[in-house]
Design a protein around this motif. Structure first.
Motif, PDB file in Angstrom:
ATOM      1  N   CYS A  44       0.834  -1.213   0.000  1.00  0.00           N
ATOM      2  CA  CYS A  44       0.000   0.000   0.000  1.00  0.00           C
ATOM      3  C   CYS A  44       0.865   1.258   0.000  1.00  0.00           C
ATOM      4  CB  CYS A  44      -0.931  -0.005   1.208  1.00  0.00           C
ATOM      5  SG  CYS A  44      -2.234  -1.256   1.147  1.00  0.00           S
ATOM      6  N   LYS A 135      -7.098   7.400  -0.380  1.00  0.00           N
ATOM      7  CA  LYS A 135      -6.301   6.401   0.324  1.00  0.00           C
ATOM      8  C   LYS A 135      -6.039   6.776   1.783  1.00  0.00           C
ATOM      9  CE  LYS A 135      -3.845   5.075  -3.917  1.00  0.00           C
ATOM     10  NZ  LYS A 135      -4.696   5.912  -4.786  1.00  0.00           N
ATOM     11  N   PHE A 137      -7.838   6.602   4.326  1.00  0.00           N
ATOM     12  CA  PHE A 137      -8.427   5.726   5.338  1.00  0.00           C
ATOM     13  C   PHE A 137      -7.593   4.461   5.554  1.00  0.00           C
ATOM     14  CE2 PHE A 137      -9.936   4.050   1.360  1.00  0.00           C
ATOM     15  CZ  PHE A 137     -10.057   2.686   1.566  1.00  0.00           C
ATOM     16  N   TRP A 138      -6.603   4.215   4.722  1.00  0.00           N
ATOM     17  CA  TRP A 138      -5.812   2.999   4.818  1.00  0.00           C
ATOM     18  C   TRP A 138      -5.146   2.803   6.178  1.00  0.00           C
ATOM     19  CZ3 TRP A 138      -3.009   2.371  -0.595  1.00  0.00           C
ATOM     20  CH2 TRP A 138      -3.973   2.078  -1.558  1.00  0.00           C
ATOM     21  N   ASN A 140      -6.088   3.674   9.100  1.00  0.00           N
ATOM     22  CA  ASN A 140      -7.101   3.244  10.073  1.00  0.00           C
ATOM     23  C   ASN A 140      -7.501   1.786   9.866  1.00  0.00           C
ATOM     24  OD1 ASN A 140      -7.173   5.808  11.219  1.00  0.00           O
ATOM     25  ND2 ASN A 140      -8.795   6.510   9.874  1.00  0.00           N
ATOM     26  N   VAL A 141      -7.517   1.344   8.612  1.00  0.00           N
ATOM     27  CA  VAL A 141      -7.849  -0.057   8.331  1.00  0.00           C
ATOM     28  C   VAL A 141      -6.813  -0.985   8.960  1.00  0.00           C
ATOM     29  CG1 VAL A 141      -8.061  -1.782   6.505  1.00  0.00           C
ATOM     30  CG2 VAL A 141      -9.116   0.464   6.217  1.00  0.00           C
ATOM     31  N   PHE A 142      -5.546  -0.611   8.843  1.00  0.00           N
ATOM     32  CA  PHE A 142      -4.492  -1.458   9.408  1.00  0.00           C
ATOM     33  C   PHE A 142      -4.544  -1.463  10.934  1.00  0.00           C
ATOM     34  CE2 PHE A 142      -2.748  -1.061   5.152  1.00  0.00           C
ATOM     35  CZ  PHE A 142      -2.239  -2.332   4.945  1.00  0.00           C
ATOM     36  N   GLY A 144      -7.227  -1.044  12.702  1.00  0.00           N
ATOM     37  CA  GLY A 144      -8.386  -1.867  13.038  1.00  0.00           C
ATOM     38  C   GLY A 144      -8.085  -3.356  12.914  1.00  0.00           C
ATOM     39  N   ALA A 145      -7.358  -3.737  11.851  1.00  0.00           N
ATOM     40  CA  ALA A 145      -7.002  -5.149  11.670  1.00  0.00           C
ATOM     41  C   ALA A 145      -6.085  -5.619  12.805  1.00  0.00           C
ATOM     42  CB  ALA A 145      -6.325  -5.350  10.322  1.00  0.00           C
ATOM     43  N   ALA A 196       0.764  -3.648  12.733  1.00  0.00           N
ATOM     44  CA  ALA A 196      -0.246  -2.733  12.184  1.00  0.00           C
ATOM     45  C   ALA A 196       0.061  -1.285  12.551  1.00  0.00           C
ATOM     46  CB  ALA A 196      -1.630  -3.126  12.699  1.00  0.00           C
ATOM     47  N   SER A 200       0.759   1.614   9.914  1.00  0.00           N
ATOM     48  CA  SER A 200      -0.074   2.814   9.950  1.00  0.00           C
ATOM     49  C   SER A 200       0.782   4.069  10.014  1.00  0.00           C
ATOM     50  CB  SER A 200      -1.009   2.758  11.162  1.00  0.00           C
ATOM     51  OG  SER A 200      -1.764   3.942  11.280  1.00  0.00           O
TER      52      SER A 200
END
Length: 244
Positions: A44, A135, A137-138, A140-142, A144-145, A196, A200
Motif C-alpha cells: 500500500c 487512500k 483511510f488505509w 485506520n484499516v491497518f 483496526g485489523a 499494524a 499505519s
C-alpha cells in the motif's frame, strides 16, 4: 424459552469462534499474521508513492507547456492549448479556466490574455481529482485489523487463564504448561498490533508527504500560469468597457 434460545445461539457462536481462537493461538501463526500485515502495508505504501510520482509527473508535464511571459502566452496559445487537451486529467480544469479568459483585442499593441479568476480555483486537488485523498483511510484499516487480531489473541489468552485456574483449583497435574500457553498467547496477541501500528505510521507519513508534494507542484503550476496571463477583476474590465 428466551433464555434457552439465547443459550443455543451462544453455543453456536462459541462453536464458530473456538476454531478461530485455536487458529490464532497456534504456534507461529501470530508472527505470520504480523508479517502478512506488514507486507500488505508495504505494498500500500508503494502504491501511495507511485500515485504521488505519477501525478507529479502529469503536473510537471503540463507546466512545461506554459510560456514564461504574457506575450509568449498570447503568441503560443493555440499550440499549447492543443497539447493541453492531450492530458485527460487536466482537460476539464483547463477548459473551465479558458472560459474565464478575456481574449486580446485585435490589432492591440500589447496582445495579452486576461484572466478574471485565479488559476488555483481550477488547478487544485479537488478539481483535478489528483492526490491520495481516496487512500487516507488505509492507516485506520491497518490499525483496526491489528486490534482485531490482538483482541482475538487476548480472548484466547483469557481462555488459557481459565484452564490455569481450573488446574490450580483441582490441584491436579502440573499448572506450568497451561501457564506457558497463557503467556505465549498474550505475547503473540501483540505481534499483529505492533506490525499494524508500524504500517499505519509509515502509511500516514507517506500520505502526508505525497499530498504535500502534489500541492507544491500545483502551486508552482499556478504561479507559472499567473505569469502567462494578466489578472483583471470584473470591476476593472467593466471600467475599461465604459472608457471605450
Amino acid at each position: 424459552a428466551a433464555v434457552t434460545t439465547l443459550q443455543g445461539v451462544g453455543m453456536l457462536a462459541q462453536a464458530l469462534i473456538d476454531p478461530i481462537l485455536a487458529f490464532v493461538t497456534t504456534t507461529h501463526i501470530a508472527p505470520a499474521l504480523a508479517l502478512i500485515i506488514f507486507i500488505i502495508g508495504m505494498i500500500c505504501t508503494a502504491l501511495v508513492v507511485y500515485t504521488s510520482y505519477r501525478h507529479t509527473q502529469v503536473i510537471t508535464q503540463m507546466g512545461r507547456l506554459f510560456p514564461e511571459s504574457e506575450r509568449e502566452f498570447a503568441g503560443k496559445y493555440p499550440d499549447f492549448e492543443e497539447e493541453m487537451l492531450k492530458l485527460p486529467t487536466m482537460t476539464r480544469a483547463w477548459t473551465e479556466f479558458c472560459e474565464t479568459l478575456v481574449l486580446p483585442v485585435d490589432q492591440s499593441s500589447n496582445p495579452i490574455f486576461r484572466n478574471t479568476v485565479r488559476p488555483h480555483m481550477f488547478f487544485n486537488l479537488d478539481r483535478l481529482e489528483l492526490g491520495v485523498e481516496d487512500k487516507k483511510f488505509w492507516p485506520n484499516v491497518f490499525v483496526g485489523a491489528g486490534l482485531f487480531f490482538t483482541f482475538l489473541g487476548l480472548i484466547a489468552a483469557l481462555g488459557e487463564a481459565v484452564d490455569v485456574m481450573a488446574h490450580a483449583a483441582a490441584g491436579s497435574g502440573d499448572a506450568q504448561e497451561p501457564l506457558m500457553r497463557l503467556f505465549s498467547a498474550m505475547s503473540a496477541s501483540l505481534y499483529a498490533l505492533m506490525s499494524a501500528m508500524f504500517v499505519s505510521l509509515v502509511l500516514t507519513m507517506a500520505l502526508r508527504h505525497a499530498e504535500k508534494t502534489i500541492n507544491l507542484k500545483l502551486g508552482r503550476l499556478n504561479d507559472k500560469i499567473e505569469r502567462g496571463v494578466h489578472f483583471s477583476t470584473q470591476e476593472g474590465l467593466a471600467q475599461q468597457s465604459l472608457v471605450v
